[in-house]
Design an enzyme around this catalytic site. Structure first.
Site, PDB file in Angstrom:
ATOM      1  N   HIS A   1       0.809  -1.217   0.000  1.00  0.00           N
ATOM      2  CA  HIS A   1       0.000   0.000   0.000  1.00  0.00           C
ATOM      3  C   HIS A   1       0.843   1.269   0.000  1.00  0.00           C
ATOM      4  O   HIS A   1       0.395   2.316  -0.471  1.00  0.00           O
ATOM      5  CB  HIS A   1      -0.941   0.005   1.202  1.00  0.00           C
ATOM      6  CG  HIS A   1      -1.993  -1.059   1.135  1.00  0.00           C
ATOM      7  ND1 HIS A   1      -2.852  -1.329   2.172  1.00  0.00           N
ATOM      8  CD2 HIS A   1      -2.325  -1.926   0.147  1.00  0.00           C
ATOM      9  CE1 HIS A   1      -3.665  -2.314   1.837  1.00  0.00           C
ATOM     10  NE2 HIS A   1      -3.362  -2.693   0.619  1.00  0.00           N
TER      11      HIS A   1
ATOM     12  N   PHE B   1      -1.268  -8.135   4.955  1.00  0.00           N
ATOM     13  CA  PHE B   1       0.087  -7.589   4.837  1.00  0.00           C
ATOM     14  C   PHE B   1       0.145  -6.241   4.115  1.00  0.00           C
ATOM     15  O   PHE B   1       1.139  -5.938   3.449  1.00  0.00           O
ATOM     16  CB  PHE B   1       1.012  -8.595   4.136  1.00  0.00           C
ATOM     17  CG  PHE B   1       0.805 -10.017   4.562  1.00  0.00           C
ATOM     18  CD1 PHE B   1       0.775 -10.336   5.910  1.00  0.00           C
ATOM     19  CD2 PHE B   1       0.607 -11.023   3.639  1.00  0.00           C
ATOM     20  CE1 PHE B   1       0.566 -11.652   6.327  1.00  0.00           C
ATOM     21  CE2 PHE B   1       0.389 -12.331   4.041  1.00  0.00           C
ATOM     22  CZ  PHE B   1       0.374 -12.647   5.385  1.00  0.00           C
ATOM     23  N   CYS B   2      -0.898  -5.429   4.268  1.00  0.00           N
ATOM     24  CA  CYS B   2      -0.950  -4.116   3.599  1.00  0.00           C
ATOM     25  C   CYS B   2      -0.666  -4.263   2.099  1.00  0.00           C
ATOM     26  O   CYS B   2       0.002  -3.417   1.494  1.00  0.00           O
ATOM     27  CB  CYS B   2       0.024  -3.135   4.245  1.00  0.00           C
ATOM     28  SG  CYS B   2      -0.505  -2.580   5.879  1.00  0.00           S
ATOM     29  N   ALA B   3      -1.164  -5.350   1.545  1.00  0.00           N
ATOM     30  CA  ALA B   3      -1.085  -5.598   0.097  1.00  0.00           C
ATOM     31  C   ALA B   3      -2.364  -6.330  -0.296  1.00  0.00           C
ATOM     32  O   ALA B   3      -2.334  -7.414  -0.877  1.00  0.00           O
ATOM     33  CB  ALA B   3       0.152  -6.410  -0.243  1.00  0.00           C
TER      34      ALA B   3
END
Length: 453
Positions: A129, A375-377
């Protein structure tokens, strides 16, 4: 006075000494165990060498760029020498700028604010992100996840071929995935970008701690990374690369340090002349300790030798992957396949297990710290799990009870400070949990699985 430590004179072995390596924690089943930190992709433990260097400097701390006193002058020299150290670590070009920021996220938002008018941005949905979100307007083209490095290059070339050839353009790409650990074809993507008149910024947050990063060799225009993933303990980051767009942009923050000259106008207003150097985007009192810690980490990794560090990490990767391959219920997530080169970041799901439940059991029963979630993805993990990448979700585990399926994954990550025993314990724990189940009862609290008291 020169800042030095005994640690600098030590011979650095392949497994680098890190803080917390002897910390013991309690297990819910009784007793204590040395904590196995296997969440390097989120924040790597600080190198002992870095901590010692910072401790040696701390008594001499002074204001930077603003004082005539001895400690201020010393701190200013330390700060600017750290800039030179980072430039050398990244093999920057002679006219590149090294700007100190708070993190990779901060670095890429700074660059987003410096884009020329009408700049088109191209970014793969596979990005963290930090590099996916700063470019939020109609000028952004989001590219689907490729399944081979060759497809990544072809996808980018196809997108760039259809752009307005007369305006500026920027490609943003990761060097190593924070989800799969796979290395991306950065050099080839840079060549494709430049062939179509675009520039490229490399998110090296996961690459720089594991592999050498050369701005010249990769031929990228900018590199961004964070200190807390590079074995430095404080909140600093780096944006390094071409100076023209940064020099022509409005300062990222307005204030002291960014301004060269400020004067009142006769009409009562204020005129400002901004610096053209990196200081233009470093307003305020800088985090000199954080910056010095990054420089210390750069020196430590360079002196240890990336060839040695990479070779040892590959052994750890092979241990983990071979162990997981022996568990039929485990599915390792990958874009490019089993043979793709990668760093020490591996994500997986386990049939019959909620990922948050499994991660909680690893921690509570084995003293192993991993990461579970998206995982901020989010778009990438959704794609890898076979769901709609546009589905919204929260960072961390969704509401799902132990044993229920959850739309998230487990990530194990390691690096230069990881002992062999930690990955061996992890592999053994995965096998035992899948075979025998958890020894403790768990409940869901605020969206996470925790041991039931």
């Amino acid at each position: 006075m020169s800042v030095s430590t005994a640690a600098a004179d030590q011979t650095i072995c392949a497994q680098l000494p890190v803080l917390g390596r002897d910390v013991t924690i309690p297990l819910v089943t009784g007793g204590e165990v040395t904590y196995a930190a296997l969440d390097y992709a989120a924040s790597a433990p600080a190198l002992q060498r870095v901590w010692d260097d910072v401790a040696a400097y701390a008594p001499y701390y002074g204001s930077v760029h603003r004082g005539a006193g001895y400690l201020s002058q010393l701190s200013t020299d330390l700060f600017e020498n750290s800039r030179a150290t980072v430039a050398e670590f990244l093999d920057c070009r002679a006219d590149d700028q090294v700007v100190f920021t708070r993190s990779t996220t901060d670095s890429l938002n700074l660059l987003a604010g410096a884009l020329p008018a009408g700049c088109q941005v191209f970014v793969f949905e596979t990005e963290h992100h930090a590099s996916l979100l700063p470019w939020r307007d109609e000028r952004v083209t989001y590219l689907n996840a490729p399944r081979t490095p060759q497809e990544a290059v072809a996808t980018l070339e196809g997108a760039l071929a259809g752009r307005d050839p007369h305006g500026p353009a920027l490609v943003c790409v990761t060097g190593a995935s924070n989800v799969t650990g796979e290395l991306w074809p950065v050099r080839e993507l840079a060549a494709a970008a430049h062939a179509h008149g675009a520039r490229i910024v490399l998110d090296a947050a996961q690459l720089a701690p594991h592999h050498p990063v050369s701005v010249r060799d990769l031929d990228v225009d900018w590199v961004a990374f964070s200190g807390h993933k590079l074995y430095a303990p404080f909140g600093s980051g780096v944006l390094a690369g071409r100076s023209d767009w940064l020099r022509e942009a409005e300062p990222y923050l307005a204030g002291g340090g960014a301004s060269r000259k400020v004067s009142r106008r006769t009409d009562g207003g204020v005129d400002v002349e901004w610096h053209e150097s990196a200081a233009r985007h470093e307003a305020g009192s800088p985090n000199v300790i954080g910056v010095y810690s990054i420089a210390s980490a750069c020196k430590a990794l360079t002196e240890a030798g990336f060839d040695t560090l990479v070779a040892r990490e590959q052994q750890l990767i092979e241990t983990v992957r071979a162990g997981l391959a022996e568990v039929p219920e485990v599915r390792v997530l990958s874009l490019f396949g089993d043979d793709a080169p990668r760093v020490g970041v591996i994500s997986f799901v386990i049939e019959g297990w909620n990922s948050s439940h499994f991660a909680a059991a690893l921690s509570a029963e084995y003293g192993i710290g991993v990461r579970d979630g998206l995982f901020c993805a989010h778009p990438l993990v959704r794609t890898l799990l076979g769901s709609d990448p546009q589905t919204q979700g929260e960072c961390g585990a969704p509401e799902a009870a132990p044993g229920e399926k959850s739309l998230n994954a487990i990530r194990v990550s390691f690096g230069a400070g990881t002992p062999d025993e930690h990955v061996e314990r992890f592999v053994r724990a995965v096998k035992e949990l899948v075979r025998d189940g958890a020894k403790w009862n768990y409940r869901t609290e605020d969206g996470r699985c925790v041991p039931a008291v």
